[in-house]
Design an enzyme around this catalytic site. Sequence first.
Site, PDB file in Angstrom:
ATOM      1  N   HIS A  67       0.843  -1.209   0.000  1.00 39.89           N
ATOM      2  CA  HIS A  67       0.000   0.000   0.000  1.00 39.89           C
ATOM      3  C   HIS A  67       0.872   1.250   0.000  1.00 39.89           C
ATOM      4  O   HIS A  67       0.421   2.317  -0.389  1.00 39.89           O
ATOM      5  CB  HIS A  67      -0.964  -0.008   1.194  1.00 39.89           C
ATOM      6  CG  HIS A  67      -0.289   0.062   2.523  1.00 39.89           C
ATOM      7  ND1 HIS A  67       0.426  -0.990   3.048  1.00 39.89           N
ATOM      8  CD2 HIS A  67      -0.180   1.061   3.418  1.00 39.89           C
ATOM      9  CE1 HIS A  67       0.925  -0.630   4.224  1.00 39.89           C
ATOM     10  NE2 HIS A  67       0.582   0.612   4.470  1.00 39.89           N
ATOM     11  N   LYS A  72       9.461  -2.802   3.264  1.00 44.81           N
ATOM     12  CA  LYS A  72      10.634  -2.828   4.142  1.00 44.81           C
ATOM     13  C   LYS A  72      10.567  -4.039   5.051  1.00 44.81           C
ATOM     14  O   LYS A  72       9.490  -4.419   5.515  1.00 44.81           O
ATOM     15  CB  LYS A  72      10.592  -1.534   4.985  1.00 44.81           C
ATOM     16  CG  LYS A  72      11.829  -1.249   5.767  1.00 44.81           C
ATOM     17  CD  LYS A  72      12.744  -0.291   5.024  1.00 44.81           C
ATOM     18  CE  LYS A  72      14.094  -0.143   5.687  1.00 44.81           C
ATOM     19  NZ  LYS A  72      14.917  -1.356   5.608  1.00 44.81           N
ATOM     20  N   LYS A  96       3.667  -2.744  11.733  1.00 42.12           N
ATOM     21  CA  LYS A  96       4.673  -1.966  12.484  1.00 42.12           C
ATOM     22  C   LYS A  96       4.936  -0.630  11.789  1.00 42.12           C
ATOM     23  O   LYS A  96       4.928   0.426  12.418  1.00 42.12           O
ATOM     24  CB  LYS A  96       5.968  -2.798  12.534  1.00 42.12           C
ATOM     25  CG  LYS A  96       7.033  -2.258  13.429  1.00 42.12           C
ATOM     26  CD  LYS A  96       8.273  -3.161  13.394  1.00 42.12           C
ATOM     27  CE  LYS A  96       7.950  -4.580  13.799  1.00 42.12           C
ATOM     28  NZ  LYS A  96       9.141  -5.431  13.875  1.00 42.12           N
ATOM     29  N   LYS A 108       9.618  -9.196   4.303  1.00 43.82           N
ATOM     30  CA  LYS A 108      10.620  -9.889   5.138  1.00 43.82           C
ATOM     31  C   LYS A 108      11.314 -10.933   4.282  1.00 43.82           C
ATOM     32  O   LYS A 108      10.735 -11.456   3.325  1.00 43.82           O
ATOM     33  CB  LYS A 108       9.933 -10.580   6.323  1.00 43.82           C
ATOM     34  CG  LYS A 108      10.865 -10.853   7.483  1.00 43.82           C
ATOM     35  CD  LYS A 108      11.098  -9.626   8.334  1.00 43.82           C
ATOM     36  CE  LYS A 108      12.025  -9.881   9.493  1.00 43.82           C
ATOM     37  NZ  LYS A 108      12.014  -8.734  10.427  1.00 43.82           N
ATOM     38  N   SER A 365      16.070   2.796  10.423  1.00 44.81           N
ATOM     39  CA  SER A 365      16.280   2.401   9.017  1.00 44.81           C
ATOM     40  C   SER A 365      15.658   3.440   8.093  1.00 44.81           C
ATOM     41  O   SER A 365      16.208   3.768   7.036  1.00 44.81           O
ATOM     42  CB  SER A 365      15.637   1.046   8.732  1.00 44.81           C
ATOM     43  OG  SER A 365      16.507   0.007   9.085  1.00 44.81           O
TER      44      SER A 365
HETATM   45  P1  NAD Z   1      20.714 -11.721  17.078  1.00 47.32           P
HETATM   46  O1  NAD Z   1      21.014 -12.853  16.175  1.00 47.32           O
HETATM   47  O2  NAD Z   1      21.639 -10.576  17.160  1.00 47.32           O
HETATM   48  O3  NAD Z   1      20.485 -12.232  18.583  1.00 47.32           O
HETATM   49  C1  NAD Z   1      19.672 -13.307  18.939  1.00 47.32           C
HETATM   50  C2  NAD Z   1      20.206 -13.831  20.266  1.00 47.32           C
HETATM   51  O4  NAD Z   1      19.314 -14.839  20.758  1.00 47.32           O
HETATM   52  C3  NAD Z   1      21.594 -14.456  20.149  1.00 47.32           C
HETATM   53  O5  NAD Z   1      22.417 -13.986  21.184  1.00 47.32           O
HETATM   54  C4  NAD Z   1      21.309 -15.947  20.272  1.00 47.32           C
HETATM   55  O6  NAD Z   1      22.383 -16.672  20.830  1.00 47.32           O
HETATM   56  C5  NAD Z   1      20.110 -15.934  21.215  1.00 47.32           C
HETATM   57  N1  NAD Z   1      19.332 -17.176  21.170  1.00 47.32           N
HETATM   58  C6  NAD Z   1      19.191 -18.037  20.136  1.00 47.32           C
HETATM   59  N2  NAD Z   1      18.433 -19.090  20.513  1.00 47.32           N
HETATM   60  C7  NAD Z   1      18.090 -18.871  21.785  1.00 47.32           C
HETATM   61  C8  NAD Z   1      17.322 -19.596  22.734  1.00 47.32           C
HETATM   62  N3  NAD Z   1      16.750 -20.754  22.429  1.00 47.32           N
HETATM   63  N4  NAD Z   1      17.186 -19.091  23.977  1.00 47.32           N
HETATM   64  C9  NAD Z   1      17.759 -17.917  24.305  1.00 47.32           C
HETATM   65  N5  NAD Z   1      18.506 -17.195  23.458  1.00 47.32           N
HETATM   66  C10 NAD Z   1      18.666 -17.654  22.204  1.00 47.32           C
HETATM   67  O7  NAD Z   1      19.236 -11.253  16.651  1.00 47.32           O
HETATM   68  P2  NAD Z   1      18.570  -9.850  16.887  1.00 47.32           P
HETATM   69  O8  NAD Z   1      18.806  -9.003  15.693  1.00 47.32           O
HETATM   70  O9  NAD Z   1      18.905  -9.355  18.245  1.00 47.32           O
HETATM   71  O10 NAD Z   1      17.021 -10.263  16.817  1.00 47.32           O
HETATM   72  C11 NAD Z   1      16.353 -10.829  17.928  1.00 47.32           C
HETATM   73  C12 NAD Z   1      14.848 -10.662  17.727  1.00 47.32           C
HETATM   74  O11 NAD Z   1      14.554  -9.267  17.544  1.00 47.32           O
HETATM   75  C13 NAD Z   1      14.259 -11.376  16.507  1.00 47.32           C
HETATM   76  O12 NAD Z   1      12.951 -11.792  16.818  1.00 47.32           O
HETATM   77  C14 NAD Z   1      14.195 -10.277  15.465  1.00 47.32           C
HETATM   78  O13 NAD Z   1      13.210 -10.512  14.479  1.00 47.32           O
HETATM   79  C15 NAD Z   1      13.818  -9.095  16.345  1.00 47.32           C
HETATM   80  N6  NAD Z   1      14.141  -7.789  15.749  1.00 47.32           N
HETATM   81  C16 NAD Z   1      15.425  -7.449  15.430  1.00 47.32           C
HETATM   82  C17 NAD Z   1      15.670  -6.197  14.888  1.00 47.32           C
HETATM   83  C18 NAD Z   1      17.069  -5.725  14.582  1.00 47.32           C
HETATM   84  O14 NAD Z   1      17.219  -4.518  14.284  1.00 47.32           O
HETATM   85  N7  NAD Z   1      18.086  -6.541  14.677  1.00 47.32           N
HETATM   86  C19 NAD Z   1      14.617  -5.304  14.648  1.00 47.32           C
HETATM   87  C20 NAD Z   1      13.320  -5.681  14.995  1.00 47.32           C
HETATM   88  C21 NAD Z   1      13.104  -6.931  15.550  1.00 47.32           C
END
Ligand code: NAD
Length: 477
Positions: A67, A72, A96, A108, A365
């Site tokens: 839309h 993104k 979001k 995504k 972003s």
């Molecule tokens: P990341 O890969 O940097 O970190 C994820 C962390 O979770 C790692 O330290 C990993 O070891 C840990 N992990 C993995 N399995 C696990 C488990 N079973 N129990 C506990 N810890 C576990 O990822 P991120 O970028 O921090 O993203 C984390 C969440 O945030 C995701 O759901 C992602 O979609 C969401 N998110 C990220 C962003 C971003 O800017 N990076 C933005 C919006 C949403």
Amino acid sequence: MSAPDNEPSFRESVDLMFNRAVALMDLSPGLEEKIRVCNSTYTVRFGVRLRGGIQTFTGYRSVHSEHVEPVKGGIRFSLGVSQDEVEALAALMTFKCALVETPFGGSKGGLCIDPRQYDAEEMERITRRFAYELAKRDLIDPAQNVPAPDMGTGEREMAWIADQYRRMNTSDINAAACVTGKPINAGGIQGRTEATGRGVQYALREFFRHSEDVQKAGMEGSLDGKKVIVQGLGNVGYHAAKFVSEEDGAKVVGIIEHDGALVDHDGLDVEAVRGWIAKHGGVQGYADAEYVEDGGKVLEEECHILIPAALEGVINQGNADNIKANLIIEAANGPVTFGADDILRKKGVVIIPDMYANAGGVTVSYFEWVKNLSHIRFGRMQRRQEEARHQLLVDELERISRDSSINWTLSPGFKDKYLKGAGELELVRSGLDDTMRQSYQAMRQVWLDRDDVEDLRTAAYIVAIGRVALSYQSKGL
Ligand code: NAD
């Protein structure tokens, strides 16, 4: 922590949450369906020559809603990536972006891979090939589809993707805007790496500004002294835990990682734990806290604020009843399932939903994309002029003080703080703070004003779906 068999999938959970909200709205069934469905998902299977053989990888890019364009959404590298997961995440991106008013549709992407199994050179070849497959179909493009980091990806991968796009589009002057979350030297923006965690902090600060909301969660006062448990000390969890403990006085009493959890009721040193993980790959062996092998159990420990910042579905019908936190802030996408959401709401646990809580990433972003399109760093034109005007005022105040009979002085530190003009980082943080406050207030208004809206998540969906609906209606749909 494992979910029972009757637990809806992540995508089903998102659909059920959507349905709960639209049932309270007055949309035509046709428009409702148009907004709910995922417009398209492209599946790519490609081979890369590695270690003397050919390995085949599977990746996806979903576009939930166009839309507004570009669409993104991050690119995730994980073995758990599937079409269902990517479509659920793309839908969340649509809502979001609408909630925090960034002018994007939702998308995504994901690649089924365990990045820990490959060295940097191999990862570069795999990432570039994936980027090539997407870019040649306009699924990476500054005007149509702009990826960002997500779980398993970061600055490094975004720099490779940007470079790959540039090689394929040598005359595109806006090439840098094809992806966000890049390193500064490759067209990134100050404050993007910390943005999602910083947004979680700003969301919590805004929540605690409203004493009525704090009381609904059975708490009082500010963030100061509140006990926090965080799951996942990756990009999002680390920054959120670091900022609330170092800047707001919250106490991080539990950190859950993939190999177990650490607990210390007096508060953990987030920086030290992060350093340990970077060196040893997990939390096991860290000496200054109690180690719990079944990390998921720590989600059920006493605390004021639980920050799931790792995976989806970790709070489900199997453990929701045992959760003792007053407030859950969903830093990860989809950490609470639809069934668990129901149980927690009935228990009086307040949930700050993912769609809002982790929107700091897409907000910054957006700033990065604007910076790339305008080809100039924020603050470059006005910073020194602002400083000169402030200097004028300080000089004048000092002159008046010298010439008058009243003996007064400026407070210590005032001059330094006042004279410093805003650079890019200060402007990014200010824009992010404003976004998190405004969006919380929009969501909260619906929560408070409507008797039929029991929770912030439904309120967030109502605000977001309403904005998407308006956008479709103004296009004549
Ligand atoms: P990341 O890969 O940097 O970190 C994820 C962390 O979770 C790692 O330290 C990993 O070891 C840990 N992990 C993995 N399995 C696990 C488990 N079973 N129990 C506990 N810890 C576990 O990822 P991120 O970028 O921090 O993203 C984390 C969440 O945030 C995701 O759901 C992602 O979609 C969401 N998110 C990220 C962003 C971003 O800017 N990076 C933005 C919006 C949403």
